[in-house]
Motif scaffolding. Structure first.
Motif, PDB file in Angstrom:
ATOM      1  N   PRO A   1       0.812  -1.223   0.000  1.00 20.67           N
ATOM      2  CA  PRO A   1       0.000   0.000   0.000  1.00 20.67           C
ATOM      3  C   PRO A   1       0.850   1.280   0.000  1.00 20.67           C
ATOM      4  O   PRO A   1       0.415   2.306  -0.485  1.00 20.67           O
TER       5      PRO A   1
ATOM      6  N   ARG B   1       1.344   2.949  -3.365  1.00 21.12           N
ATOM      7  CA  ARG B   1       0.186   3.545  -4.037  1.00 21.12           C
ATOM      8  C   ARG B   1      -0.313   4.801  -3.343  1.00 21.12           C
ATOM      9  O   ARG B   1      -1.416   5.258  -3.604  1.00 21.12           O
ATOM     10  N   GLU B   2       0.498   5.364  -2.453  1.00 17.84           N
ATOM     11  CA  GLU B   2       0.104   6.578  -1.751  1.00 17.84           C
ATOM     12  C   GLU B   2       0.249   7.810  -2.653  1.00 17.84           C
ATOM     13  O   GLU B   2       1.058   7.818  -3.580  1.00 17.84           O
TER      14      GLU B   2
END
Length: 166
Positions: free
Chosen positions: A88, A91-92
């Motif tokens: 994750p 994908r920030e």
């Protein structure tokens, strides 16, 4: 005399999977794996097709595994990028600021400031700016910048990075 631009550019974007994959392939490990992969594949195919043992038997049992290993090495950058993209953190939303001090990258997981003296090389492609720091890489897409902002980034990179290729 080189003029130092007095402006700065700050842009924010969400990374895409394709951009991340392209950036990952530009890392040294991705380029080395691809070159070695082609070499192993060529050697394995050559050994499987043209080399014979002293007793006249085929050496395909040695050449085929080497060629398969080479193909896996060629695919390594795509595979590694796909695995890394699953995190994750990759994908920030990212904010990059380029100014007279250096290149700063900010995301919810942290902030990174790289001063110009630490940047070894910068490359501009048709759709992305890549800034090399040691074996690492900071990248930001041109889609997040207006035309005047792209010119400002080019001027800053030309001024501060000796090995700038645009």
């Amino acid at each position: 005399m080189i003029e130092t631009p007095a402006t700065a550019v700050e842009t924010t974007w969400w990374p895409s999977r394709a951009e991340f994959r392209d950036a990952y392939r530009r890392l040294a490990s991705g380029r080395v794996a691809a070159v070695l992969g082609w070499a192993f594949t060529a050697f394995g195919v050559f050994a499987a097709l043209f080399v014979r043992a002293a007793d006249g038997r085929s050496t395909a049992e040695m050449g085929v595994p080497v060629a398969v290993f080479g193909v896996l090495m060629i695919l390594y950058p795509w595979w590694a990028a796909a695995l890394a993209w699953r995190s994750p953190l990759r994908r920030e939303q990212v904010t990059v600021r380029v100014d007279a001090e250096g290149v700063a990258q900010r995301s919810p997981s942290g902030t990174l400031l790289i001063r110009w003296v630490a940047i070894s090389r910068a490359v501009e492609t048709a759709d992305t700016f890549y800034v090399r720091v040691g074996t690492g890489l900071i990248w930001f897409p041109k889609r997040a910048l207006s035309a005047p902002e792209q010119e400002t980034v080019r001027a800053l990179l030309r001024t501060h990075v000796r090995a700038y290729r645009g």
